[in-house]
Design a protein around this motif. Structure first.
Motif, short mmCIF file in Angstrom:
data_model
loop_
_atom_site.label_atom_id
_atom_site.label_comp_id
_atom_site.label_asym_id
_atom_site.label_seq_id
_atom_site.Cartn_x
_atom_site.Cartn_y
_atom_site.Cartn_z
N VAL A 1 0.84 21.33 0.23
CA VAL A 1 1.70 20.16 0.01
C VAL A 1 1.82 19.33 1.29
O VAL A 1 1.82 18.11 1.25
CB VAL A 1 3.09 20.62 -0.49
CG1 VAL A 1 4.08 19.47 -0.48
CG2 VAL A 1 2.97 21.21 -1.89
N GLN A 2 1.89 20.02 2.42
CA GLN A 2 2.00 19.29 3.70
C GLN A 2 0.77 18.40 3.92
O GLN A 2 0.91 17.26 4.34
CB GLN A 2 2.14 20.27 4.87
CG GLN A 2 3.57 20.69 5.10
CD GLN A 2 3.70 21.83 6.09
OE1 GLN A 2 2.69 22.38 6.56
NE2 GLN A 2 4.92 22.19 6.42
N SER B 1 -0.56 5.28 1.72
CA SER B 1 0.37 4.64 0.79
C SER B 1 0.41 3.14 1.05
O SER B 1 0.23 2.69 2.18
CB SER B 1 1.76 5.25 0.97
OG SER B 1 2.74 4.24 0.99
N VAL C 1 9.03 14.87 -2.62
CA VAL C 1 8.44 16.18 -2.87
C VAL C 1 9.52 17.14 -3.32
O VAL C 1 10.53 17.31 -2.65
CB VAL C 1 7.77 16.70 -1.57
CG1 VAL C 1 7.24 18.11 -1.80
CG2 VAL C 1 6.66 15.77 -1.15
N PHE D 1 -0.77 11.09 1.99
CA PHE D 1 0.00 10.03 1.33
C PHE D 1 0.52 9.02 2.36
O PHE D 1 0.44 7.81 2.16
CB PHE D 1 1.16 10.63 0.54
CG PHE D 1 1.86 9.62 -0.32
CD1 PHE D 1 2.94 8.89 0.18
CD2 PHE D 1 1.43 9.36 -1.62
CE1 PHE D 1 3.58 7.95 -0.62
CE2 PHE D 1 2.07 8.42 -2.40
CZ PHE D 1 3.14 7.71 -1.91
N ARG D 2 1.06 9.56 3.46
CA ARG D 2 1.63 8.65 4.46
C ARG D 2 0.56 7.70 4.99
O ARG D 2 0.80 6.55 5.24
CB ARG D 2 2.22 9.46 5.63
CG ARG D 2 3.67 9.82 5.40
CD ARG D 2 4.33 10.22 6.72
NE ARG D 2 3.85 11.52 7.18
CZ ARG D 2 4.33 12.68 6.73
NH1 ARG D 2 5.31 12.71 5.87
NH2 ARG D 2 3.83 13.82 7.19
N ARG E 1 6.80 5.33 -2.06
CA ARG E 1 7.47 6.45 -1.39
C ARG E 1 7.10 7.73 -2.10
O ARG E 1 6.96 7.76 -3.34
CB ARG E 1 8.99 6.26 -1.43
CG ARG E 1 9.48 5.28 -0.37
CD ARG E 1 10.99 5.35 -0.19
NE ARG E 1 11.72 5.17 -1.42
CZ ARG E 1 12.72 5.98 -1.82
NH1 ARG E 1 13.06 7.02 -1.10
NH2 ARG E 1 13.35 5.73 -2.96
N LEU E 2 7.00 8.79 -1.31
CA LEU E 2 6.67 10.09 -1.90
C LEU E 2 7.89 10.99 -1.88
O LEU E 2 8.51 11.17 -0.82
CB LEU E 2 5.53 10.76 -1.13
CG LEU E 2 5.07 12.12 -1.68
CD1 LEU E 2 4.41 11.97 -3.05
CD2 LEU E 2 4.10 12.79 -0.71
N ARG F 1 6.30 11.08 -7.29
CA ARG F 1 6.91 12.41 -7.13
C ARG F 1 5.85 13.50 -7.20
O ARG F 1 4.95 13.44 -8.05
CB ARG F 1 7.94 12.65 -8.24
CG ARG F 1 9.31 12.11 -7.91
CD ARG F 1 10.25 12.36 -9.09
NE ARG F 1 10.56 11.11 -9.73
CZ ARG F 1 11.64 10.36 -9.42
NH1 ARG F 1 12.47 10.77 -8.48
NH2 ARG F 1 11.86 9.22 -10.03
N LEU G 1 -3.17 11.49 -5.65
CA LEU G 1 -2.21 10.64 -4.96
C LEU G 1 -2.75 9.22 -4.78
O LEU G 1 -2.00 8.25 -4.90
CB LEU G 1 -1.84 11.24 -3.59
CG LEU G 1 -0.96 12.51 -3.67
CD1 LEU G 1 -0.81 13.13 -2.29
CD2 LEU G 1 0.41 12.19 -4.25
N GLU H 1 1.05 15.45 1.78
CA GLU H 1 2.02 14.47 2.30
C GLU H 1 1.42 13.63 3.40
O GLU H 1 1.64 12.41 3.46
CB GLU H 1 3.25 15.21 2.85
CG GLU H 1 4.22 15.67 1.77
CD GLU H 1 5.40 16.42 2.37
OE1 GLU H 1 6.53 15.89 2.28
OE2 GLU H 1 5.20 17.52 2.91
#
Lengths: 511, 121
Positions: A368-369, A379, A386, A375-376, A383-384, A424, A410, A372
């Motif tokens: 998941v990290q 994007s 989690v 995504f950052r 906004r994400l 989400r 994503l 993320e």
């Protein structure tokens, strides 16, 4: 066999007997009548001997042969004298007849077929005419036998060729119909009859279009009519009322004099073949589009690599700009590598060979990290959020491939949602799996689009975007998930957003 | 003052072209999609525009070219279309949309400079 001179001798001795010895007979007045009578007999004898049919005269009820013509002697291979010592049954197979005692009441001729038994043991198939007559007070049977071996051979040959023709015509999948010059049905093979709504008897004599299409008018552009008209073979495709496509051929049929007598129609249902051709064309079209898109995707990072390296080779670039240029070159080389790897993965999956997997134990938290971080970086204002439970759960997965899965999902969420909307990422344990879902509030998909979303090369968004990719993303994602023993599905509503849910099996030992 | 507008949805391409095309007495502007391209073009009124075809959003490069060429305010802007699609019909479509020139990606930076400068003089 009796020689002509013998006959003369017999006649003479008969003559002698009848009229006394020599010319000095007291019955001299009968001599001219006897002479003409004898000449008449001689003529009849010659007549009987000239016929090709074997003729036997048989004394009844003994069945003893009392006379035989030359043909009988010839066919049976006996001389007349030898025949006169035999009974009928020795030279004719009587078992095959209802011989004559039963059959000949009333004296009328009856016909039957049987065989002659020849001296050399061979049998000749014959057709016999049987009749009875009284010569004086005793009854005689008259047997006329005709050699039918040639006829039997011809009949057998005809039967064989009819059988062969029938076999060929009935074994073919094609409809074969014979039509006369007015396009009326004369004959049709089994396939043709089967394909009709009516029986064969109802078909015969009807026009082709009446029987098949229940119409009073002929089909337009019918190749069979054309064949009749031009006298040359014609082919064409006809679409029936029910939508099936037929390949139709007409072959004009001519008699020995070269005149047109009718036309042979051959029809084959090519509906399936047409569908297959269309599918192939569609597949080819998709492949061409894929290649074109792939080339474009590869050229895009290449533009930066080629351009910046060329700039570096020139003068007038500051050290900071040099670093910048090199950074771009590196970044785009990596991107290029990834696109190529994706293409190869797809190609390998297509060819049925497995992916190259390196499975290790990864925690949900780590996966998941990484997601993320991705995504950052990518994007576009979204906004994400989690919400991942039991993130210390360990899964046996190929880390890189899972990163690809998250990146694909994503980036789709980002691509199809507006800036400011929320994406989400959920995670939870469920039975013996771990379940991830990615939910966006974007433009969503129609039922049709959802159905196709995992198809190779399918891109729901028709516009050409920078990060469009090859339309392989979802297909790749599904292949990766399934190769891990998991499954994936998509739910979406237009204008409401999309949810992608996938599960991965838990590793038992490492809870 | 020479003015050049670079339109491409890839930031690295914009950066590359800035490095290639910068010169004294020349202003460089950029846009990242079709809508922005029209906006900036009307505002800045550049002499030459390098226009990518494949961009996200409702407007692709062909449509941008058509709009600009049909508007008397912007019709004198020279448009050089850039694209990684290189089939004959792509070139044809570019010229049909009103492009003045066409360059395929990946490009030779010297060639790009030459083509742009041709329209500036």
């Amino acid at each position: 066999m009796a020689k002509p001179s013998d006959d003369k001798e017999t006649r003479k001795s008969l003559q002698d007997r009848l009229i006394g010895l020599g010319e000095r007979s007291f019955r001299k007045s009968y001599y001219p009548q006897l002479q003409s009578r004898l000449e008449e007999l001689e003529r009849f004898r010659r007549l009987l001997d000239s016929t090709l049919d074997a003729i036997l005269l048989v004394a009844l009820p003994s069945d003893r042969i009392v006379d035989a013509n030359a043909a009988a002697c010839r066919q049976l291979g006996y001389s007349r004298e030898e025949l006169l010592t035999r009974s009928l049954e020795e030279v004719v197979d009587l078992d095959r007849l209802a011989w004559p005692r039963e059959a000949l009441q009333g004296g009328a001729a009856k016909m039957a077929s049987t065989v002659l038994r020849c001296r050399n043991g061979s049998e000749v198939p014959v057709e016999v005419d049987l009749s009875m007559d009284d010569f004086g007070e005793s009854p005689y049977g008259i047997v006329v036998a005709r050699d039918i071996s040639d006829r039997l051979r011809a009949e057998a040959s005809l039967r064989k060729s009819e059988w062969e023709k029938g076999l060929i015509l009935e074994s073919t999948e094609e409809l074969v119909i014979y039509l006369d010059t007015e396009m009326r049905i004369t004959w049709a093979n089994r396939m043709a009859v089967r394909s009709l709504p009516v029986s064969f008897d109802q078909m015969v004599g009807r026009h082709c279009w009446e029987a098949w299409h229940r119409r009073q008018t002929p089909c337009r552009h019918c190749p069979v009519i054309e064949a009749l008209r031009t006298g040359r073979p014609c082919t064409g495709e006809i679409i029936a009322d029910d939508g099936r496509v037929w390949y139709v051929r007409g072959y004009p049929a001519r008699n020995e004099a070269g005149e047109l007598e009718g036309v042979v129609e051959l029809c084959m249902d090519i509906t399936e073949r047409k569908k297959a051709e269309e599918a192939l064309r569609e597949s080819d079209r998709m492949k061409t589009e894929f290649i074109s898109t792939a080339a474009h995707e590869l050229r895009t990072p290449l533009t930066a690599i080629q351009g910046f390296s060329q700039v570096l080779l020139q003068q007038g670039v500051s050290p900071e700009e040099q670093r910048e240029a090199l950074a771009y070159i590196h970044e785009k080389s990596v991107a290029l590598g990834k696109i190529i790897a994706d293409l190869l993965d797809i190609a390998r999956a297509e060819a049925g060979r497995g992916f190259s997997f390196v499975k290790t134990l990864c925690s949900v938290r780590n996966l998941v990290q990484e997601a993320e971080m991705f995504f950052r970086a990518f994007s576009a204002g979204q906004r994400l959020m989690v919400e991942v439970a039991a993130d210390d759960t360990r899964l046996r997965v190929d880390r890189e491939k899972m990163a690809e899965v998250f990146e694909n999902l994503l980036s789709n969420a980002v691509k199809y949602s507006s800036s400011g909307s929320i994406v989400r990422l959920f995670g939870r344990e469920a039975d013996d799996c771990y379940e991830f879902s990615i939910v966006d509030q974007g433009i969503g998909m129609t039922v049709e689009q959802v159905e196709k979303v995992f198809d190779k090369f399918y891109r729901a968004d028709a516009s050409n975007t920078a990060s469009a990719g090859l339309g392989l993303g979802m297909n790749l994602v599904r292949t990766i998930i399934e190769a891990h023993g998991g499954s994936i599905r998509v739910a979406s509503r237009p204008a409401e957003g999309t949810t992608v849910l996938f599960i991965l099996p838990l590793v038992e030992a490492c809870r | 003052m020479e003015k050049v507008l670079i339109v491409d949805d890839h930031p690295e391409t914009i950066r590359l072209l800035e490095l290639v095309l910068r010169a004294d007495g020349r202003q460089l502007h950029h846009a990242e999609n079709g809508d922005q391209a029209l906006e900036v073009a009307r505002q800045v009124n550049p002499d030459v525009m390098l226009l990518d075809i494949m961009m996200p959003g409702a407007l692709d490069g062909y449509q941008v070219a058509r709009y600009l060429k049909s508007d008397p305010e912007t019709s004198r802007i020279r448009i050089i279309v850039m694209t990684a699609k290189t089939q004959a019909r792509d070139r044809q479509e570019a010229f049909d949309a009103g492009a003045d020139d066409y360059i395929s990606k990946p490009f030779d930076v010297v060639e790009v400079r030459r083509r742009v400068e041709k329209f500036l003089h």
